[in-house]
Design an enzyme around this catalytic site. Structure first.
Site, PDB file in Angstrom:
ATOM      1  N   ARG A  47       0.849  -1.202   0.000  1.00 46.21           N
ATOM      2  CA  ARG A  47       0.000   0.000   0.000  1.00 46.21           C
ATOM      3  C   ARG A  47       0.881   1.247   0.000  1.00 46.21           C
ATOM      4  O   ARG A  47       0.556   2.262  -0.592  1.00 46.21           O
ATOM      5  CB  ARG A  47      -0.948   0.002   1.214  1.00 46.21           C
ATOM      6  N   LYS A 198      -8.794   6.145 -19.023  1.00 44.68           N
ATOM      7  CA  LYS A 198      -9.150   6.653 -20.340  1.00 44.68           C
ATOM      8  C   LYS A 198      -7.962   6.582 -21.313  1.00 44.68           C
ATOM      9  O   LYS A 198      -7.467   5.509 -21.581  1.00 44.68           O
ATOM     10  CB  LYS A 198      -9.713   8.072 -20.180  1.00 44.68           C
TER      11      LYS A 198
HETATM   12  C1  LIG Z   1     -12.942  13.767 -16.916  1.00 43.61           C
HETATM   13  C2  LIG Z   1     -13.068  12.633 -15.952  1.00 43.61           C
HETATM   14  N1  LIG Z   1     -12.487  12.731 -14.742  1.00 43.61           N
HETATM   15  C3  LIG Z   1     -12.579  11.732 -13.847  1.00 43.61           C
HETATM   16  C4  LIG Z   1     -13.287  10.582 -14.115  1.00 43.61           C
HETATM   17  C5  LIG Z   1     -13.384   9.504 -13.081  1.00 43.61           C
HETATM   18  O1  LIG Z   1     -12.496   8.490 -13.365  1.00 43.61           O
HETATM   19  P1  LIG Z   1     -12.697   6.950 -12.957  1.00 43.61           P
HETATM   20  O2  LIG Z   1     -13.902   6.459 -13.690  1.00 43.61           O
HETATM   21  O3  LIG Z   1     -11.421   6.306 -13.364  1.00 43.61           O
HETATM   22  O4  LIG Z   1     -12.925   6.934 -11.475  1.00 43.61           O
HETATM   23  C6  LIG Z   1     -13.897  10.434 -15.364  1.00 43.61           C
HETATM   24  C7  LIG Z   1     -14.648   9.201 -15.672  1.00 43.61           C
HETATM   25  O5  LIG Z   1     -15.329   9.121 -16.655  1.00 43.61           O
HETATM   26  C8  LIG Z   1     -13.788  11.493 -16.298  1.00 43.61           C
HETATM   27  O6  LIG Z   1     -14.367  11.412 -17.498  1.00 43.61           O
END
Ligand SMILES: Cc1ncc(COP(=O)(O)O)c(C=O)c1O
Length: 380
Positions: A47, A198
């Protein structure tokens, strides 16, 4: 070293024992110590520190031009950890078009702990300057935003934030742009946040997050929270993100090439009322986008002339664009934010137009993608 080289090598070197070129997945929770209280190279428990995670963190820091990075179990876990630096009574000023889950986290999870939030249109830096209060500790924005792809002038916002006597921190969610297209720390931000789920991961096979900072003192605070609150990613997930990052520059080039062709097609389509893409001349912040981004990225949003029902029809009639949440993978995705990713903003001032369709344009052949959209639009 240039970005493309860093994407492949930063934080990683062949294994000194056996020459393995790829960073191993150190699937271990603990480490043998050389004596009582004598961990080897600081490794005592995963961790706190894990070699695969450390390689990813060093790579991310290099790509964003930061001093340090921290990896998390998801984008929202990264956001949560940033918010855990605050205390009851502190004020957070946020952009009024942020990912629905970020809005939900702020409004529903952290507000009850006594944090105060308000949401303004950060595309005008004046709005930011006017909304700062003596209690403001954090300014949070996305650029381009999810799902409207609005662009904020990071230099101007950073100037407004840092001129304020309360000395708030400026955090930028750089998920949509990626460090290939935009480096917020160079433009004045204090922290960069990512959903590595993403474009950084890039293959829709991992959920992860990251925070990158400029100041070592801020890193120390966040590293303490990363360990104390424990929202860390596993080594396999770190490996997948690290592997994805190696092809980030080539993927982002192709995402942008395809996205601009699709934007041109949609702009001319009679059933489409408006199209949002940062590198199209019709975009309201086109000039700013050109100034601070290398390309317009791979996200395209558009509003159907005939509203919600037509948006649903388009989203349900593509064959290559998969109807799914998320974005940033090699494959094209389509969704209706008001009914899917941004459902949690319903009834709030951040509610999304139900006729809006969001595309995550992948790196498939552009002719196939255009043909797919043509077929779906014919059904709407
Ligand atoms: C611009 C943006 N920030 C943060 C997040 C959150 O990320 P996660 O789904 O990995 O928790 C997303 C998820 O779609 C996002 O599009």
């Amino acid at each position: 070293m240039k970005f493309e080289t860093l994407a492949i090598h930063a934080g990683q070197q062949p294994d000194p024992n056996n020459g393995a070129v790829m960073t191993p997945i150190y699937q271990t929770s603990t480490y043998k110590q050389d004596g009582v209280g004598k961990p080897r190279q600081g490794y005592e428990y995963s961790r706190t520190k894990n070699p695969t995670r450390l390689a990813l963190e060093e790579c991310l820091a290099a790509l964003e031009g930061g001093s340090h990075a921290l990896a998390f179990a998801s984008g929202l876990a990264a956001t949560t950890t940033v918010l855990q630096m605050l205390q009851s009574g502190d004020h957070v000023l946020a952009g009024n078009d942020v990912y629905g889950g970020t809005y939900r986290l702020f409004d529903k999870v952290f507000r009850p702990f006594g944090l105060d939030f308000n949401f303004v249109d950060t595309t005008d830096p004046e709005n930011v300057a006017e909304a700062l209060t003596p209690q403001t500790r954090l300014v949070w924005l996305e650029t381009p935003t999810n799902p409207l792809l609005s662009v904020s002038d990071l230099r101007a916002v950073a100037e407004a934030v840092h001129a304020h006597p309360a000395h708030p921190l400026l955090a930028v969610d750089n998920t949509f742009a990626t460090p290939y297209n935009q480096r917020p720390l160079d433009l004045g931000a204090d922290l960069v946040v990512h959903s590595t789920t993403k474009y950084l991961g890039g293959h829709s096979d991992v959920v992860g997050g990251a925070v990158i900072v400029k100041e070592p003192a801020l890193f120390e605070k966040l590293a303490y929270l990363q360990n104390a609150a424990g929202a860390v990613p596993g080594p396999m997930d770190c490996f997948l993100v690290l592997r994805g990052i190696k092809t980030l520059p080539v993927r982002m080039e192709r995402h942008a090439q395809n996205a601009i062709r699709i934007t041109d097609y949609l702009v001319a389509h009679p059933k489409v009322a408006s199209v949002l893409y940062p590198f199209h001349a019709s975009h309201p912040q086109y000039g700013i986008a050109r100034n601070q981004m290398k390309s317009g990225g791979g996200m395209v949003s558009f509003v159907m002339q005939a509203g919600a029902a037509a948006a649903v029809k388009v989203a349900e009639h593509t064959h290559i664009f998969t109807l799914a949440e998320s974005l940033g993978g090699v494959e094209s995705l389509i969704e209706v934010p008001a009914a899917m990713t941004h459902l949690s903003t319903q009834g709030s001032p951040m509610e999304v137009d139900p006729g809006l369709v969001r595309l995550s344009v992948g790196i498939e052949n552009i002719e196939d993608l255009l043909e797919d959209l043509e077929g779906a639009l014919a059904q709407a």
